[in-house]
Design a protein around this motif. Structure first.
Motif, mmCIF file in Angstrom:
data_model
loop_
_atom_site.group_PDB
_atom_site.id
_atom_site.type_symbol
_atom_site.label_atom_id
_atom_site.label_comp_id
_atom_site.label_asym_id
_atom_site.label_seq_id
_atom_site.Cartn_x
_atom_site.Cartn_y
_atom_site.Cartn_z
ATOM 1 N N PHE A 107 0.770 -1.105 0.086
ATOM 2 C CA PHE A 107 0.097 0.073 -0.086
ATOM 3 C C PHE A 107 0.832 1.221 0.147
ATOM 4 O O PHE A 107 1.718 1.442 0.887
ATOM 5 N N ILE A 108 0.497 2.297 -0.704
ATOM 6 C CA ILE A 108 1.038 3.514 -0.864
ATOM 7 C C ILE A 108 -0.124 4.436 -0.909
ATOM 8 O O ILE A 108 -0.898 4.312 -1.465
ATOM 9 N N GLY A 109 0.030 5.397 -0.003
ATOM 10 C CA GLY A 109 -1.127 6.600 0.316
ATOM 11 C C GLY A 109 -0.661 7.701 -0.579
ATOM 12 O O GLY A 109 0.017 8.129 -1.408
ATOM 13 N N GLU A 110 -2.230 8.370 -0.895
ATOM 14 C CA GLU A 110 -1.986 9.671 -1.367
ATOM 15 C C GLU A 110 -2.181 9.521 -2.796
ATOM 16 O O GLU A 110 -1.981 8.398 -3.440
ATOM 17 N N LYS A 111 -2.153 10.589 -3.726
ATOM 18 C CA LYS A 111 -2.297 10.688 -5.160
ATOM 19 C C LYS A 111 -1.617 11.795 -5.553
ATOM 20 O O LYS A 111 -1.584 12.918 -5.004
ATOM 21 N N PRO A 112 -0.613 11.623 -6.780
ATOM 22 C CA PRO A 112 -0.093 12.845 -7.275
ATOM 23 C C PRO A 112 -1.042 13.845 -7.689
ATOM 24 O O PRO A 112 -2.030 13.498 -8.191
ATOM 25 N N GLN A 113 -0.694 15.210 -7.811
ATOM 26 C CA GLN A 113 -1.398 16.367 -8.316
ATOM 27 C C GLN A 113 -0.608 16.664 -9.472
ATOM 28 O O GLN A 113 0.668 16.993 -9.544
ATOM 29 N N LEU A 114 -1.309 16.765 -10.725
ATOM 30 C CA LEU A 114 -0.791 17.213 -11.993
ATOM 31 C C LEU A 114 -1.330 18.751 -12.285
ATOM 32 O O LEU A 114 -2.446 18.767 -12.698
ATOM 33 N N ASN A 115 -0.568 19.682 -12.343
ATOM 34 C CA ASN A 115 -0.768 21.056 -12.736
ATOM 35 C C ASN A 115 0.157 21.910 -12.676
ATOM 36 O O ASN A 115 1.500 21.394 -12.647
ATOM 37 N N PHE A 116 -0.114 23.152 -13.135
ATOM 38 C CA PHE A 116 1.158 24.090 -13.185
ATOM 39 C C PHE A 116 1.822 24.259 -11.629
ATOM 40 O O PHE A 116 1.055 24.770 -10.991
ATOM 41 N N GLY A 117 3.085 24.120 -11.726
ATOM 42 C CA GLY A 117 3.747 24.198 -10.266
ATOM 43 C C GLY A 117 3.812 22.688 -9.823
ATOM 44 O O GLY A 117 4.561 22.595 -8.639
ATOM 45 N N GLY A 118 3.280 21.751 -10.453
ATOM 46 C CA GLY A 118 3.251 20.461 -9.612
ATOM 47 C C GLY A 118 2.952 20.507 -8.134
ATOM 48 O O GLY A 118 2.074 21.260 -7.601
ATOM 49 N N ARG A 119 3.443 19.640 -7.248
ATOM 50 C CA ARG A 119 3.244 19.450 -6.013
ATOM 51 C C ARG A 119 3.544 20.788 -4.990
ATOM 52 O O ARG A 119 3.349 20.964 -3.899
ATOM 53 N N SER A 120 4.574 21.615 -5.690
ATOM 54 C CA SER A 120 4.957 22.703 -5.158
ATOM 55 C C SER A 120 4.147 23.430 -4.709
ATOM 56 O O SER A 120 4.159 24.297 -3.603
ATOM 57 N N ILE A 121 2.992 23.711 -5.533
ATOM 58 C CA ILE A 121 1.926 24.685 -4.897
ATOM 59 C C ILE A 121 0.873 24.060 -3.516
ATOM 60 O O ILE A 121 0.024 24.739 -3.365
ATOM 61 N N PHE A 122 1.203 22.874 -3.271
ATOM 62 C CA PHE A 122 0.587 21.974 -2.053
ATOM 63 C C PHE A 122 1.383 21.822 -1.186
ATOM 64 O O PHE A 122 1.298 21.050 -0.132
ATOM 65 N N TRP A 123 2.537 22.573 -1.223
ATOM 66 C CA TRP A 123 3.835 22.342 -0.302
ATOM 67 C C TRP A 123 3.692 23.085 0.809
ATOM 68 O O TRP A 123 3.202 24.278 0.985
ATOM 69 N N SER A 124 4.142 22.739 1.784
ATOM 70 C CA SER A 124 3.743 23.362 3.402
ATOM 71 C C SER A 124 5.129 24.344 3.688
ATOM 72 O O SER A 124 4.751 25.240 4.350
ATOM 73 N N GLY A 125 6.133 24.298 2.939
ATOM 74 C CA GLY A 125 7.051 25.455 2.903
ATOM 75 C C GLY A 125 8.265 25.177 4.031
ATOM 76 O O GLY A 125 8.828 25.932 4.253
ATOM 77 N N LEU A 126 8.332 23.863 4.442
ATOM 78 C CA LEU A 126 9.291 23.572 5.327
ATOM 79 C C LEU A 126 10.780 23.182 4.371
ATOM 80 O O LEU A 126 10.623 22.712 3.253
ATOM 81 N N ILE A 127 11.829 23.730 4.676
ATOM 82 C CA ILE A 127 13.197 23.713 4.132
ATOM 83 C C ILE A 127 14.238 23.217 4.904
ATOM 84 O O ILE A 127 15.246 23.545 5.358
ATOM 85 N N PRO A 128 14.092 22.148 5.525
ATOM 86 C CA PRO A 128 15.062 21.156 6.033
ATOM 87 C C PRO A 128 16.478 20.754 5.229
ATOM 88 O O PRO A 128 16.187 20.855 3.926
#
Length: 558
Positions: A107-128
């Motif tokens: 099992f792998i969870g969630e689904k990819p998002q395909l759109n301009f900016g990719g997953r970066s527009i759903f990103w929480s902004g953490l930069i470790p």
């Protein structure tokens, strides 16, 4: 059979008025480009932006994106829905698996998002950032370039913040004075800065040093590169050009140049585009599917073909545990204080065994700001007796897993099956993943003992009513359903790997899909720039590493 939007359930292929008002797509008749980047997410978007900055005066650069422009800025600025709800709303069915149960062995969870900016527009902004012991899994030249400035540049590109203010700094100072500092580098977690929350008169709210909103994304980066020019053609000359809603059906090698066969999802028409070099940046799920479907694939070396789509890995992350506190040392804490702190493992060893092959992520009053699940104007969430809440979770690294595979799609189809070992299964982590990563060879009880020991060491630094803090309801790991969460596609890596170690301290494998310069072996003009090239899934969120790799590839292509 050809691609249309119905192939990927929930795929948004319609154009938007927001996109039309901000910037035009490429409208010129020329089909020749110097560079074509397929995908506009964190890897492809940063790469295209940096190429345009450095080469745009004399080279033609095209970004092809299958998805649409969803919003004119980061989607989380538009509502108070939790991040997870918004991301799931735009998830697409780009693969299938045997079970939809998170308790299944596969099992792998969630689904990819395909759109301009990719997953970066759903990103929480953490930069470790990844640590030295994890960099040992990267090829030498890549490792040297990352630590010699590219990781720092990556933070600058993403508008990295420095602090969440006095309370966060005070907590970090007290934790660094504890015995934990010998095993962990204890740091505030930088976040992407965009628009600070302001008072009506324009002054920043004084309870924040800065208020990072985590809204950096590559859609904004590329729109800024083009400029706000609705109704104005960008011409047919050099610089950056963008085609949205164009799905790549094939990539072909014609000796002196590459050809990309793209389908316009609005009209169904095919357009064949030529380029000197092509970069796959469609993500760990889509890029291997596209490479396998391409006319290039049959001519790749057999050892490369065997690895395409194989090795998909995410970093195992535990469930969270929490406690309530009123201070640490001489610092009082309450529900209005906030911090995000990471305990980065120093990678110290007991013999050949890495003592702590994980980072610990700690939130002080998670709901106050983390992931922006609510708005600063909302009331402070309730807390017992006005106490501050401390949450922690453990994030392990993970070597590539050759038992995981994106299978070939059926002939003329686009939606393959994914075989992915559920990372919730602690027995498999104990007997397969952690031995490869860190030479851990104990059972699950060893895992729980180490996690609980570190939990105790962290929580006991804090006080509540004059006593050392302990987990709420005495919920320790290995008890009360506290264990690992299943893996997701969000940080999935390794499906088009660069040279990698199969396990800690082992030599690099002689076979990979891309070389150290991210060039596909056997296809000299084709490169890859997304999470699929990673040789390990690091304990830290991998976004900084990917941006560093994108900047490195830009230098190589330049």
């Amino acid at each position: 059979m050809t691609f249309n939007a119905s192939k990927y359930v929930n795929f948004v292929s319609a154009d938007t008025a927001a996109r039309e008002r901000l910037t035009l797509q490429y409208m010129g008749p020329r089909d020749d480009f110097d560079l074509i980047v397929i995908g506009s997410g964190m890897g492809g978007g940063v790469l295209a932006d940096d190429l345009a900055e450095r080469l745009g005066r004399h080279q033609r650069i095209l970004v092809l994106e299958a998805g649409s422009f969803l919003y004119p800025t980061h989607v989380y600025n538009f509502c108070r829905f939790p991040n997870a709800s918004v991301a799931k709303h735009f998830g697409c069915d780009t693969f299938w698996q045997d079970s939809n149960s998170s308790d299944a062995d596969q099992f792998i969870g969630e689904k990819p998002q395909l759109n301009f900016g990719g997953r970066s527009i759903f990103w929480s902004g953490l930069i470790p950032t990844l640590q030295g012991w994890e960099l040992d899994f990267f090829p030498h030249r890549v490792r040297q370039d990352l630590v010699s400035g590219l990781l720092n540049r990556a933070g600058e590109v993403m508008n990295e913040s420095r602090s969440l203010g006095a309370a966060a700094e005070a907590v970090v100072t007290r934790l660094r004075a504890s015995s934990l500092a010998a095993d962990f580098s204890i740091q505030q977690t930088p976040r992407a800065l965009h628009q600070p929350y302001l008072e009506p008169n324009g002054i920043p709210k004084d309870e924040f040093f800065t208020e990072p909103t985590g809204v950096f994304n590559t859609a904004e980066l590329l729109v800024n590169q083009l400029g706000l020019s609705p109704g104005v053609s960008h011409g047919d000359g050099s610089g950056l050009h963008i085609l949205l809603r164009h799905f790549v059906e094939d990539i072909q090698n014609h000796g002196g140049h590459m050809e990309v066969v793209a389908r316009n999802l609005a009209t169904g028409d095919i357009r064949t585009l030529k380029a000197g070099r092509v970069i796959l940046a469609a993500g760990s799920i889509e890029s291997p599917k596209l490479l396998r479907r391409s006319s290039l694939f049959p001519n790749l070396p057999n050892e490369v073909k065997w690895l395409v789509g194989r090795g998909l890995t995410d970093h195992p992350t535990t469930d969270g545990t929490h406690t309530f506190v009123d201070g640490i040392g001489d610092v009082n804490l309450d529900p209005t204080d906030h911090a995000k702190i990471v305990f980065y493992s120093r990678g110290l060893r007991d013999g050949n065994r890495i003592r702590y092959p994980f980072n610990v992520e700690m939130n002080l009053n998670h709901e106050r700001w983390h992931l922006r699940d609510n708005d600063p104007s909302e009331s402070v969430p309730p807390s017992p007796e006005g106490l501050a809440r401390i949450d922690i979770k453990f994030s392990f690294g993970n070597c590539l897993d050759d038992d995981n595979l994106i299978e070939p799609a059926p002939p003329f189809e686009y939606v393959p099956k994914i075989n992915f070992h559920n990372q919730k299964k602690a027995d498999r982590l104990a007997h397969s993943r952690l031995p490869a990563l860190a030479n851990w060879h104990g059972g699950t009880n060893q895992i729980w003992d180490i996690l609980n020991d570190v939990t105790h060491r962290i929580f006991s630094q804090f006080r509540v009513h004059g006593q050392s803090a302990r987990p709420a309801d005495e919920a320790w790991y290995g008890q009360n359903w506290k264990g690992f969460g299943y893996g997701t596609v969000h940080h999935a890596a390794g499906s088009l790997r660069m040279p990698s170690r199969p396990a800690v301290d082992q030599p690099f494998s002689p076979h990979s899909v891309v070389d150290e310069d991210l060039r596909v072996i056997g296809a000299d003009r084709l490169y890859v720039c997304d999470m699929s090239v990673m040789p390990i899934s690091t304990a830290a969120n991998p976004v900084r590493t990917l941006v560093g790799l994108a900047l490195r590839l830009s230098q190589h292509l330049g």
